[in-house]
Design a protein around this motif. Structure first.
Motif, PDB file in Angstrom:
ATOM      1  N   LYS A  23       0.847  -1.210   0.000  1.00  0.00           N
ATOM      2  CA  LYS A  23       0.000   0.000   0.000  1.00  0.00           C
ATOM      3  C   LYS A  23       0.871   1.243   0.000  1.00  0.00           C
ATOM      4  CE  LYS A  23      -3.645   0.311   2.602  1.00  0.00           C
ATOM      5  NZ  LYS A  23      -4.661   0.197   3.646  1.00  0.00           N
ATOM      6  N   ALA A  24       0.480   2.202  -0.800  1.00  0.00           N
ATOM      7  CA  ALA A  24       1.256   3.453  -0.853  1.00  0.00           C
ATOM      8  C   ALA A  24       0.817   4.381   0.264  1.00  0.00           C
ATOM      9  CB  ALA A  24       1.047   4.129  -2.195  1.00  0.00           C
ATOM     10  N   ILE A  25       1.802   5.010   0.882  1.00  0.00           N
ATOM     11  CA  ILE A  25       1.488   5.997   1.916  1.00  0.00           C
ATOM     12  C   ILE A  25       1.993   7.332   1.374  1.00  0.00           C
ATOM     13  CG2 ILE A  25       1.907   6.709   4.312  1.00  0.00           C
ATOM     14  CD1 ILE A  25       2.650   3.578   4.642  1.00  0.00           C
ATOM     15  N   ARG A  26       1.061   8.172   1.028  1.00  0.00           N
ATOM     16  CA  ARG A  26       1.416   9.460   0.440  1.00  0.00           C
ATOM     17  C   ARG A  26       0.296  10.457   0.736  1.00  0.00           C
ATOM     18  NH1 ARG A  26       2.063   8.701  -5.691  1.00  0.00           N
ATOM     19  NH2 ARG A  26       2.205  10.953  -5.607  1.00  0.00           N
ATOM     20  N   PRO A  27       0.579  11.735   0.693  1.00  0.00           N
ATOM     21  CA  PRO A  27      -0.457  12.718   1.031  1.00  0.00           C
ATOM     22  C   PRO A  27      -1.600  12.736   0.014  1.00  0.00           C
ATOM     23  CG  PRO A  27       1.710  13.757   0.926  1.00  0.00           C
ATOM     24  CD  PRO A  27       1.842  12.383   0.372  1.00  0.00           C
ATOM     25  N   VAL A  28      -2.762  13.103   0.526  1.00  0.00           N
ATOM     26  CA  VAL A  28      -3.933  13.297  -0.335  1.00  0.00           C
ATOM     27  C   VAL A  28      -4.137  14.816  -0.441  1.00  0.00           C
ATOM     28  CG1 VAL A  28      -6.400  12.869  -0.608  1.00  0.00           C
ATOM     29  CG2 VAL A  28      -4.979  11.214   0.628  1.00  0.00           C
ATOM     30  N   TYR A  29      -4.234  15.304  -1.635  1.00  0.00           N
ATOM     31  CA  TYR A  29      -4.520  16.731  -1.814  1.00  0.00           C
ATOM     32  C   TYR A  29      -6.021  16.909  -1.995  1.00  0.00           C
ATOM     33  CZ  TYR A  29       0.445  17.442  -2.715  1.00  0.00           C
ATOM     34  OH  TYR A  29       1.805  17.491  -2.600  1.00  0.00           O
ATOM     35  N   VAL A  30      -6.550  17.967  -1.399  1.00  0.00           N
ATOM     36  CA  VAL A  30      -7.919  18.353  -1.745  1.00  0.00           C
ATOM     37  C   VAL A  30      -7.786  19.627  -2.567  1.00  0.00           C
ATOM     38  CG1 VAL A  30     -10.189  19.057  -0.912  1.00  0.00           C
ATOM     39  CG2 VAL A  30      -8.885  17.325   0.343  1.00  0.00           C
ATOM     40  N   ASN A  31      -8.229  19.527  -3.811  1.00  0.00           N
ATOM     41  CA  ASN A  31      -8.131  20.661  -4.743  1.00  0.00           C
ATOM     42  C   ASN A  31      -9.508  21.201  -5.064  1.00  0.00           C
ATOM     43  OD1 ASN A  31      -5.378  20.233  -4.903  1.00  0.00           O
ATOM     44  ND2 ASN A  31      -5.550  18.899  -6.687  1.00  0.00           N
ATOM     45  N   THR A  32      -9.524  22.365  -5.621  1.00  0.00           N
ATOM     46  CA  THR A  32     -10.784  22.919  -6.115  1.00  0.00           C
ATOM     47  C   THR A  32     -10.500  23.690  -7.394  1.00  0.00           C
ATOM     48  OG1 THR A  32     -12.749  24.181  -5.512  1.00  0.00           O
ATOM     49  CG2 THR A  32     -10.662  25.111  -4.820  1.00  0.00           C
ATOM     50  N   ILE A  33     -11.567  24.055  -8.077  1.00  0.00           N
ATOM     51  CA  ILE A  33     -11.398  24.891  -9.274  1.00  0.00           C
ATOM     52  C   ILE A  33     -11.807  26.307  -8.875  1.00  0.00           C
ATOM     53  CG2 ILE A  33     -12.156  25.332 -11.640  1.00  0.00           C
ATOM     54  CD1 ILE A  33     -10.710  22.753 -11.639  1.00  0.00           C
ATOM     55  N   GLU A  34     -10.890  27.212  -9.062  1.00  0.00           N
ATOM     56  CA  GLU A  34     -11.180  28.608  -8.715  1.00  0.00           C
ATOM     57  C   GLU A  34     -10.768  29.477  -9.893  1.00  0.00           C
ATOM     58  OE1 GLU A  34     -10.347  29.788  -4.498  1.00  0.00           O
ATOM     59  OE2 GLU A  34      -9.304  31.424  -5.495  1.00  0.00           O
ATOM     60  N   ASP A  35     -11.683  30.258 -10.378  1.00  0.00           N
ATOM     61  CA  ASP A  35     -11.429  31.101 -11.563  1.00  0.00           C
ATOM     62  C   ASP A  35     -10.838  30.295 -12.722  1.00  0.00           C
ATOM     63  OD1 ASP A  35     -12.295  33.301 -10.136  1.00  0.00           O
ATOM     64  OD2 ASP A  35     -10.295  33.713  -9.342  1.00  0.00           O
ATOM     65  N   GLY A  36     -11.352  29.088 -12.898  1.00  0.00           N
ATOM     66  CA  GLY A  36     -10.918  28.269 -14.030  1.00  0.00           C
ATOM     67  C   GLY A  36      -9.589  27.556 -13.823  1.00  0.00           C
ATOM     68  N   HIS A  37      -9.009  27.689 -12.636  1.00  0.00           N
ATOM     69  CA  HIS A  37      -7.708  27.043 -12.392  1.00  0.00           C
ATOM     70  C   HIS A  37      -7.800  26.088 -11.215  1.00  0.00           C
ATOM     71  CE1 HIS A  37      -5.654  29.624 -15.212  1.00  0.00           C
ATOM     72  NE2 HIS A  37      -6.316  30.650 -14.695  1.00  0.00           N
ATOM     73  N   LEU A  38      -6.992  25.020 -11.300  1.00  0.00           N
ATOM     74  CA  LEU A  38      -6.907  24.068 -10.202  1.00  0.00           C
ATOM     75  C   LEU A  38      -6.140  24.714  -9.054  1.00  0.00           C
ATOM     76  CD1 LEU A  38      -7.728  21.066  -9.899  1.00  0.00           C
ATOM     77  CD2 LEU A  38      -5.378  20.479 -10.427  1.00  0.00           C
ATOM     78  N   LYS A  39      -6.741  24.659  -7.871  1.00  0.00           N
ATOM     79  CA  LYS A  39      -6.078  25.295  -6.729  1.00  0.00           C
ATOM     80  C   LYS A  39      -6.102  24.349  -5.538  1.00  0.00           C
ATOM     81  CE  LYS A  39      -6.090  29.365  -3.937  1.00  0.00           C
ATOM     82  NZ  LYS A  39      -6.925  30.309  -3.243  1.00  0.00           N
ATOM     83  N   SER A  40      -4.996  24.307  -4.844  1.00  0.00           N
ATOM     84  CA  SER A  40      -4.915  23.409  -3.698  1.00  0.00           C
ATOM     85  C   SER A  40      -5.613  24.018  -2.486  1.00  0.00           C
ATOM     86  CB  SER A  40      -3.440  23.164  -3.383  1.00  0.00           C
ATOM     87  OG  SER A  40      -3.357  22.493  -2.169  1.00  0.00           O
ATOM     88  N   VAL A  41      -6.366  23.182  -1.792  1.00  0.00           N
ATOM     89  CA  VAL A  41      -7.044  23.666  -0.579  1.00  0.00           C
ATOM     90  C   VAL A  41      -6.289  23.151   0.648  1.00  0.00           C
ATOM     91  CG1 VAL A  41      -9.216  23.742   0.713  1.00  0.00           C
ATOM     92  CG2 VAL A  41      -9.259  23.656  -1.781  1.00  0.00           C
ATOM     93  N   VAL A  42      -6.129  21.845   0.760  1.00  0.00           N
ATOM     94  CA  VAL A  42      -5.325  21.287   1.849  1.00  0.00           C
ATOM     95  C   VAL A  42      -4.529  20.083   1.336  1.00  0.00           C
ATOM     96  CG1 VAL A  42      -6.829  21.992   3.773  1.00  0.00           C
ATOM     97  CG2 VAL A  42      -7.189  19.781   2.694  1.00  0.00           C
ATOM     98  N   LYS A  43      -3.493  19.779   2.114  1.00  0.00           N
ATOM     99  CA  LYS A  43      -2.682  18.593   1.811  1.00  0.00           C
ATOM    100  C   LYS A  43      -2.774  17.728   3.069  1.00  0.00           C
ATOM    101  CE  LYS A  43       2.166  17.536   0.684  1.00  0.00           C
ATOM    102  NZ  LYS A  43       3.501  18.168   0.560  1.00  0.00           N
ATOM    103  N   VAL A  44      -3.272  16.505   2.925  1.00  0.00           N
ATOM    104  CA  VAL A  44      -3.496  15.667   4.101  1.00  0.00           C
ATOM    105  C   VAL A  44      -2.444  14.552   4.130  1.00  0.00           C
ATOM    106  CG1 VAL A  44      -5.195  14.292   5.366  1.00  0.00           C
ATOM    107  CG2 VAL A  44      -5.970  16.142   3.875  1.00  0.00           C
ATOM    108  N   TYR A  45      -1.660  14.521   5.198  1.00  0.00           N
ATOM    109  CA  TYR A  45      -0.625  13.485   5.338  1.00  0.00           C
ATOM    110  C   TYR A  45      -1.205  12.227   5.959  1.00  0.00           C
ATOM    111  CZ  TYR A  45       2.885  16.978   4.348  1.00  0.00           C
ATOM    112  OH  TYR A  45       3.638  17.933   3.747  1.00  0.00           O
TER     113      TYR A  45
END
Lengths: 630, 381
Positions: free
Chosen positions: B359-381
């Protein structure tokens, strides 16, 4: 058009085939007498009697040959410049369009103006002797080549003996790196040096003599020339100016004479003016088309040139990069610095008071009290003095300043140790903690404070700014923290705070030495050995500062990352709300508030710590305050 | 004195800079082969093509092992059915003799051939499959992505604890194991943390009436681990009934819509998604491998690295790292063990570990689309 092709001949060289074609086109190939320069020179005796006007388009050498013939036979001249003769076009104020240039060149109404001859050679723009870097550096090369030439001209530049004899027989002996002779004041950078009114028909020659005290002052003067910032009342401090109808120029050794960019002769050189000898067509706005009274008196402004007893001294060595300031000139500063190096009771009292105040302020965690102590602290003055002592190898000044600094340090450490021992409670405050992580940034502050301190000290009128410098660099509070460390018997506390103080001390000394050197308080760095030790100390201090700087950057990045980083520990979501990394007993202690919805067990917290630790290169001790989301 | 000072300063600079410059690798004649299987045709063509593009980019950046052995990537089409995939696996292992396999097919397809793949006794890295079942009974298959249990948990807990939302509804594709598992895990975690589920439906049943019903139940968010075409359909229905709840979706979906339907990007404004990577915003920086790869892609494709490209790059780098640790042998069990003991490997944007279970252990990013661009909201370890 007043007159065009009647008694006019168009003379051109091989380089000006394009111009010839344009002229023929302009006159529809009709009624135009066209000769090459070689043909004209060969047949001149037969044809000059049939001419009133000559239009020339040729290299500078050929142009001058034709001009000599025109002057000899009282013929007027029109010039059509080659593409590369931009300075000539600028000097004659020729229009930009080629058709307009042709129209102007073929007019026969050129006004009479003086002709300058140096050793019999026609001078159109300027003649130069010796070195005049930048002013006389060729412009028709790439910037890189030009820079190389400028560096080469500055390398080993020195003042040479010159003798100038005017028409009235006045003889001036001086030393200069070079001089420029010009008759008209337009068309070259050198013409900006002449602020006196001039005319192309006043029968006078202008001579500009450059005798800079230092390369720096020469560069400063050049920047003024470029900015056209020369005051009209007097010549710049590096220049002398002579205006006379005739000049003989001698140099201590033969020097090449460069006329209009070509070396054609060598010193001694005799320059004379043939009054109103040349009738040449110029565009509107050229010097001799402007009206106004001009002086025809001899004018000599040599106040800034070395003469008499200064002459022998000036000729001895190469021009230094920085200006040299004599001790007499800066007597006040030296007296002040010697006073600053003198250990007296006021210094002892102020040192003790400021340290006591700083120590109490540190325990109180009061920024304002600590700042008050910084203002009281008298340590900056002997540090600036020691810098001057080292620079000028003034052992007396150096030893007295060093003694004063050592006594000051001992007093400060002793006072803060005493206060610490007397205090029943010994809290560690943020004001103290803030002085336990010196970094390269602190060295930067010390260096700029050192520059400011030395600069302020050398300018009486801004001495009040020294208080600001004292606050910026803050010498006493780190010493007080070091003393607190000694009182607490905590070597880490002492070591870190004393490192900060040493950073400030060494940084200020090095920066003040360089500043005094640039300001010209010493002709050279004399105390090389002692300065070498300071630079060595600075290099050694840089190592822990660099490492600490890295820590600070990592810490800041880490603390900032909390805004967006979260943790999933055993399927429980943990939000770090606030975190701060502190140094405690040599360990990185993280104090944080964490938000969680579900109960966090010891296993969860261990897992959380592991994840935190994997993002930080140093070992962490974590103290977490858990806030549950309900 | 001055030469001494200059010497000391230079020494200090050397000390500060460190001596990280490695010696150049002398190429050898030995070739180590790595197999790649991806879907190269049909609906999921992007899965195969983009991951392969990443693998080949990584190979171009690191074409040799530290001992100079050349790495060759041999590719086979995974096809649309399990038989084709099995044939491809067999060919790469039995005929070509690859040291390890990189598989760029989704969870459903890989689950269908997992047993056969296991029987080949060759280490496999599943580049895009996130279903926990892919590695649950496996010895030789390891995952590069976080699994759906982690992703589902992060989605549910982000909704609960960051967005502070209490009522959610879930739409899944019932016949897709990946979608169904994610939906189920989200529900489980959401309810466990005090959330209220207002509905759980197959996306095939979607209608205005159904959405209206959810709106009437004060649903605050829709969790949609579904394909991009369904997502767009739901978004248009929501627009029709003038309801704008928050939307949370799963990995790869935002990137997929951005690539397949760029003209529909407006629909995605404000949509959240769990992702493997993020933008290169202020707090996320490309690591060394990522920087090189990003430069490589910028130079050749005039584009940034996509999620699938990134997985291809990371998969290749991990396999090569594992093989290098076993050199001079490329014995499968050794390579497999090294893959499964990958610890804090510098991936494109974050560290990756692979545990003993694959199993891979790596962070999960929560992204969103803001003004047409992908933007990071949080990075979960």
């Amino acid at each position: 058009m007043e007159s065009q092709a009647g008694r006019t001949v168009f003379v051109h060289s091989t380089e000006s085939a394009d111009v010839r074609d344009a002229v023929l086109r302009y006159f529809d190939n009709k009624g135009m007498s066209v000769l090459t320069v070689a043909e004209f020179l060969k047949e001149q005796k037969q044809i000059v009697s049939q001419l009133d006007h000559i239009v020339v388009s040729a290299s500078m050498t050929d142009l001058k040959s034709v001009i000599k013939i025109a002057v000899e036979h009282d013929l007027s001249i029109g010039v059509l410049p080659l593409g590369s003769q931009k300075q000539l076009a600028q000097y004659l104020r020729l229009p930009k369009s080629q058709d307009e240039q042709i129209e102007l060149a073929f007019k026969e109404s050129g006004p009479a103006q003086d002709l300058l001859l140096c050793n019999g050679e026609v001078v159109f723009l300027k003649a130069t002797i010796g070195r005049l870097p930048i002013i006389n550096t060729a412009r028709d090369v790439s910037i890189w080549n030009r820079l190389q030439k400028v560096f080469a001209e500055f390398r080993g530049i020195r003042l040479l003996g010159f003798e100038f004899i005017t028409a009235s027989g006045k003889k001036i002996e001086t030393a200069a790196c070079g001089c420029a002779i010009l008759q008209h004041h337009e068309g070259a950078l050198v013409s900006r040096l002449v602020t006196n009114s001039g005319s192309g028909s006043d029968g006078m020659i202008s001579l500009i003599v450059a005798s800079p005290l230092s390369v720096l002052s020469y560069l400063k003067f050049i920047s003024q020339v470029y900015k056209r910032d020369i005051k009209s009342r007097s010549a710049p401090s590096t220049l002398g100016y002579i205006k006379a109808p005739e000049l003989i120029i001698n140099s201590e050794a033969p020097l090449a004479v460069e006329i209009d960019g070509e070396t054609v002769s060598e010193t001694p050189v005799k320059c004379e003016v043939l009054s109103n000898a040349l009738r040449i067509n110029k565009g509107p706005g050229a010097v001799d088309t402007l009206s106004g009274a001009v002086s025809t008196k001899e004018q000599i402004d040599i106040n800034n040139l070395p003469i008499g007893s200064e002459l022998a001294k000036a000729k001895k060595k190469a021009i230094p990069f920085f200006s040299y300031a004599s001790e007499e000139r800066f007597k006040d500063l030296f007296i002040a610095l010697k006073d600053d190096a003198h250990l007296n009771s006021a210094y002892v009292v102020l040192m003790v008071l400021s340290t006591v105040l700083a120590t109490i302020g540190l325990y109180q965690n009061s920024t304002s009290v600590v700042i008050g102590a910084m203002l009281l602290a008298p340590l900056m003055a002997p540090i600036v003095s020691i810098a001057m002592g080292m620079l000028r190898r003034d052992h007396h000044l150096y030893k007295r300043s060093a003694t004063k600094i050592v006594v000051g340090i001992a007093l400060a450490l002793g006072s803060s140790v005493m206060i610490t021992l007397l205090f029943p409670h010994k809290p560690v405050t943020n004001e103290m903690l803030g002085r336990l992580s010196p970094s390269l940034l602190d060295l930067g502050v010390a260096i700029f404070a050192g520059i400011a301190g030395a600069y302020t000290k050398s300018h009486k009128e801004i001495l009040q700014s020294l208080a600001g410098v004292a606050i910026a660099v803050a010498l006493v509070p780190p010493l007080a923290v070091a003393g607190i460390g000694l009182g607490r018997a905590d070597p880490y506390f002492f070591g870190q705070a004393f490192l900060l103080f040493s950073t400030n001390l060494v940084g200020i000394i090095v920066a003040a030495i360089l500043t005094f050197r640039v300001l010209g308080y010493s002709a050279a760095i004399k105390g090389k050995r002692s300065i070498g030790y300071v630079v060595l100390a600075l290099s050694l201090i840089t190592i822990p500062l660099y490492l600490t700087y890295n820590d600070i950057v990592e810490k800041l990045q880490w603390e900032r990352s909390w805004q967006k980083e979260r943790f999933l520990v055993n399927n429980k979501y943990v939000i770090v709300q606030k975190a701060e990394v502190l140094q405690k007993h040599g360990r990185n202690v993280v104090i944080m508030d964490i938000l969680a919805r579900e109960h966090l067990t010891r296993t969860d917290l261990d897992n959380f710590k592991q994840k935190l630790q994997s993002n930080f290169s140093k070992k962490l001790v974590i103290r977490a305050n858990i806030i549950y989301i309900l | 004195m001055m030469p001494l000072i200059i010497y000391i300063i230079i020494s200090i600079l050397f000390f500060i800079q460190g001596c990280e410059k490695s010696l150049p690798v002398t190429p050898s004649t030995t070739v180590v082969k790595i197999g790649f299987i991806g879907t190269r045709a049909g609906l999921d063509v992007a899965d195969g093509e983009d991951t392969l593009e990443g693998v080949l980019a990584a190979q171009a950046l690191r074409p040799t092992l530290p001992n100079g052995d050349r790495v060759e990537v041999v590719t086979e089409d995974g096809g649309d059915g399990p038989e084709v995939t099995k044939a491809a696996l067999s060919k790469l292992v039995n005929e070509i003799g690859v040291a390890a396999l990189l598989v760029g097919v989704d969870s459903d397809k890989l689950l269908q051939v997992a047993e056969y793949a296991e029987s080949l006794h060759t280490p496999i890295i599943a580049l895009i499959a996130t279903h926990p079942g892919v590695v649950s009974d496996s010895v030789y298959i390891s995952q590069l992505c976080f699994d759906d249990a982690t992703q589902g948990s992060v989605a549910a807990l982000f909704v609960r604890d960051e967005l502070l939302i209490k009522r959610a509804a879930v739409f899944t594709t019932a016949n897709n194991q990946y979608s169904a598992y994610l939906g189920e895990f989200f529900q489980k975690r959401f309810i466990a943390t005090g959330g209220e589920l207002t509905g759980s439906h197959d996306v095939a049943d979607i209608s205005e009436a159904l959405l209206q019903e959810l709106q009437n139940k004060n649903t605050e968010i829709l969790y949609l681990p579904i394909a991009s075409q369904y997502l767009l359909k739901i978004m248009s229905l929501l627009e029709a009934i003038e309801w704008s709840p928050k939307i949370m979706t799963s990995d790869g979906l935002l990137a997929s819509v951005m690539k397949k339907y760029p003209e529909k990007l407006d629909y995605l404004e404000g949509v959240f998604a769990t992702e493997l990577f993020s933008d290169s915003g202020e707090f996320i920086r490309y690591k060394s491998l990522g920087k090189q790869a990003n430069y490589y892609f910028g130079e050749r494709h005039y584009s940034d690295i996509s999620t699938l490209n990134g997985l291809g790059i990371e998969g290749y780098a991990i396999v090569v790292n594992a093989i290098a640790k076993c050199q001079p042998s490329v014995e499968p069990d050794c390579v497999n063990n090294k893959i499964r003991s990958t610890n804090n490997f510098e991936g494109i944007m974050s560290k990756i570990s692979i545990d003993e279970q694959g199993k891979a252990i790596r962070p999960v990013y929560v992204n969103t689309i803001e003004d047409g661009h992908l933007k990071s909201v949080v990075k979960v370890y």
